[in-house]
Structure formats: structure tokens, C-alpha cells
Design an enzyme around this catalytic site. Sequence first.
Site, PDB file in Angstrom:
ATOM      1  N   GLN A 128      10.145  -1.460   0.643  1.00 27.10           N
ATOM      2  CA  GLN A 128       9.551  -1.844  -0.650  1.00 27.10           C
ATOM      3  C   GLN A 128      10.055  -0.277  -1.751  1.00 27.10           C
ATOM      4  O   GLN A 128      10.949  -0.250  -2.581  1.00 27.10           O
ATOM      5  CB  GLN A 128       8.428  -1.881  -0.655  1.00 27.10           C
ATOM      6  CG  GLN A 128       8.170  -2.011  -2.419  1.00 27.10           C
ATOM      7  CD  GLN A 128       6.288  -2.106  -2.471  1.00 27.10           C
ATOM      8  OE1 GLN A 128       5.239  -1.634  -1.642  1.00 27.10           O
ATOM      9  NE2 GLN A 128       6.273  -2.671  -3.573  1.00 27.10           N
TER      10      GLN A 128
ATOM     11  N   LEU B   6      15.712   0.210   3.648  1.00 26.97           N
ATOM     12  CA  LEU B   6      15.330  -1.036   3.264  1.00 26.97           C
ATOM     13  C   LEU B   6      13.989  -1.839   2.668  1.00 26.97           C
ATOM     14  O   LEU B   6      14.101  -2.585   2.169  1.00 26.97           O
ATOM     15  CB  LEU B   6      16.277  -1.760   3.660  1.00 26.97           C
ATOM     16  CG  LEU B   6      18.192  -1.171   4.159  1.00 26.97           C
ATOM     17  CD1 LEU B   6      18.716  -2.412   4.622  1.00 26.97           C
ATOM     18  CD2 LEU B   6      18.591  -1.379   2.929  1.00 26.97           C
TER      19      LEU B   6
ATOM     20  N   LYS C 194      -3.299   6.709   7.832  1.00 29.98           N
ATOM     21  CA  LYS C 194      -2.725   8.184   6.477  1.00 29.98           C
ATOM     22  C   LYS C 194      -3.142   9.710   7.167  1.00 29.98           C
ATOM     23  O   LYS C 194      -2.515  10.181   6.826  1.00 29.98           O
ATOM     24  CB  LYS C 194      -2.902   7.094   5.066  1.00 29.98           C
ATOM     25  CG  LYS C 194      -2.056   5.869   5.438  1.00 29.98           C
ATOM     26  CD  LYS C 194      -0.626   6.908   5.416  1.00 29.98           C
ATOM     27  CE  LYS C 194       0.760   5.856   4.980  1.00 29.98           C
ATOM     28  NZ  LYS C 194       2.387   5.989   5.252  1.00 29.98           N
TER      29      LYS C 194
ATOM     30  N   TYR D 177      -4.423   1.610   9.752  1.00 32.33           N
ATOM     31  CA  TYR D 177      -3.440   1.930   8.861  1.00 32.33           C
ATOM     32  C   TYR D 177      -4.466   3.504   7.810  1.00 32.33           C
ATOM     33  O   TYR D 177      -3.807   4.398   8.001  1.00 32.33           O
ATOM     34  CB  TYR D 177      -2.969   0.839   7.526  1.00 32.33           C
ATOM     35  CG  TYR D 177      -2.203   1.585   6.273  1.00 32.33           C
ATOM     36  CD1 TYR D 177      -2.488   1.867   4.901  1.00 32.33           C
ATOM     37  CD2 TYR D 177      -0.726   1.427   6.418  1.00 32.33           C
ATOM     38  CE1 TYR D 177      -1.714   2.400   3.896  1.00 32.33           C
ATOM     39  CE2 TYR D 177      -0.266   1.597   5.553  1.00 32.33           C
ATOM     40  CZ  TYR D 177      -1.002   2.076   4.346  1.00 32.33           C
ATOM     41  OH  TYR D 177      -0.161   2.481   3.323  1.00 32.33           O
TER      42      TYR D 177
ATOM     43  N   GLY E 253      13.501   3.720   6.385  1.00 34.34           N
ATOM     44  CA  GLY E 253      12.214   2.797   5.940  1.00 34.34           C
ATOM     45  C   GLY E 253      13.164   2.989   4.837  1.00 34.34           C
ATOM     46  O   GLY E 253      12.737   1.980   3.594  1.00 34.34           O
TER      47      GLY E 253
END
Length: 324
Positions: free
Chosen positions: A12, A10, A146, A142, A8
Site C-alpha cells: 500500500q 508493491l 513495531k 504487530y 515491499g
Amino acid sequence: MKKILITGALGQIGSELTRALRAKYGVENVIATNDVASDRSAIVREGPFEVLDVLDYQRFLAIAEDYQVDTLIHLAALLSAVAETKPQLAWKVNMEGTMNALEVARERDLLFFTPSSIGAFGPSTPKDLTPQVTIQRPTTMYGVNKVAGELLCDYYYERFGVDTRGVRFPGLISYLAPPGGGTTDYAIEICYAAMDAGTYECPLSADTRLDMMYMPDAIHAIIDLLEADGSKLVHRNAFNISSMSFTPEEIAAEIRQIYPSFEMTYKVNPMLQKIADSWPNSLDATCAKEEWGFSYHYGLRGMLEDMFAHLPERQPAKRTKMLM
Ligand code: VAH
């Protein structure tokens, strides 16, 4: 930690973390991967880059072997808001991806980091100064991902001796990469809007308090945790960290100190509001401070000043279509 593989890269966090790690450890020692490549990205042009879908375990393992990495930072994931619109895909990407990453780390005996989130808490969690160890009954896909990810990382440490480490990130604010489909993206979009249109229509209600952090503090936290003495870590997966918490009306008021004519309106997005309301207002970061010296530099005003100093004049960040 000498040779690092990032998934990941690329995204944030990935886009800033890759730059910071390449500056610190040398460009050739940080292998960036992403499920898609962007020729315009400096990360792709300036150093080792591989296209990697984290669901492709064989390719994942082959890249780790080919580059002889000693550290794996797994960031590839669907964020909270996107995950609520595509929960089955989110489970597949977030859980199979994390399992593949942990298996690569086990096979190659890698130091391992993957972030958790305040999203790992739910409505029954104590809201203010949320403790390190407390009720975790999230009501979003999500959040389920997590919590499961935290438990998986602890399992791989206890069962296989993989040196797994993680932090529970609050909403992250940055100027380098556009928002990625999260519930806290408003805190980034509002900065673009303040510079461009001078007005912003906020998708969360004015009093929605959320924990937030400026990206430079998040990047330092990842590096500090990975460089910490593992023997002193108790709450490995995953540490509460925190630097500020604010509401939309508070950040709007602070922006007006810099842009006096800035106007805020509200058009609440029910799905985003439901997610945000299920999360804590603030986290207790005592364990991170005591076990590996977590610290931060930016508060709300300092973050805004740095954002406005760096944010190029460009089109306001577009909210991910499926959230409209
Ligand atoms: C999201 N930015 O909104 C992420 C983060 C705490 C929020 O996990 O999904």
C-alpha cells in the site's frame, strides 16, 4: 539520497512511494523490490525491479551492492490484523526482515527508513494527543514488532552510526493499492463501497476513533524526513505524525455529504475491534513539526473528494479472507 532501494514496493505505501520517488529522483535511481512480482504492475514494468524475500539476507545485500544504493526504505511487513492471525510468521517476517534490513544498511552505510505505527502504543498509553515519548505496552504482535523495531533502529544509530529514521503512521488511506490486511482498512473499503454498492457493513463500532492520514501526506512525510538535516533529529525512531482522526460514523456522515443515499451498517469483527480499542485516538506531532518541519495538506473532506475523484469504478476492495 540519490539511489534508493525499497522493500515491499508493491504494497500500500510502497506502490505510491515508488512512483513518487521515481518522479522525483529518476526512474533508474529507485530500485523496487517485493517478495512477489506482478507483471501487471507499472512499478515492475517501468523501472528497476527485483524479487526479494527480506528473509534472504545474502540476496538482500547483493541487490544493495549491485545497484550501489545509498538509501534503504524498508516497508515489507505483515500488518496488524494479518499479524494477529499469524503471530509467529509476523514475528519472523517483521523482525528478521527488519534485522536483515538494518544489517544491509550497516554493511553498506545506507540512509535507512522504516515506518512504525500508532500500533506501537497500547491500552495503557495516554489516548488523546499521545505524547512523542510515553508508555508503549502494545497488546498485539504487530505492536510488539513495531516497538522492537523502533528500539532496534535507535540501537543501530547509537551503536553503529546507521542513519536510521522513522515515523509512527496512523491508518493510511489510498486509492492506488488495495488494503493490505490492516485494522484501519475499513476507511479505504468504505470509499470503494460508497462508489459501488452505496452501502457498507463496517467491522468497527460506530464510535471507534482512530488517527488516520491520506497517502499523499504520508509520502511527503517520508521524503521530507529523509531529506532533513540529520543533526537536528532527536526522536529519530520514530516520530509521531498526524493529520486527522475520525470515527466510522463521522466518515459515513462526511460521505453522505457527497453521496446522500450512502448507508452504513455495522457488524463488529471482535479481533479488529480489540486491536483498534488498544490504539490511541490521536497523536501529538509537535516533535516532527519542530525537528523536520512535518506538515500535511488533507483533512477528511479533502481526502474523500480526492479519493472519489481518482478511485476507478471497480469491485469493492475485498477484506483479507482470514479476517472474516
Ligand atoms: C494497520 N494500516 O492497520 C496499518 C497501520 C495504524 C494502522 O499500522 O495495521
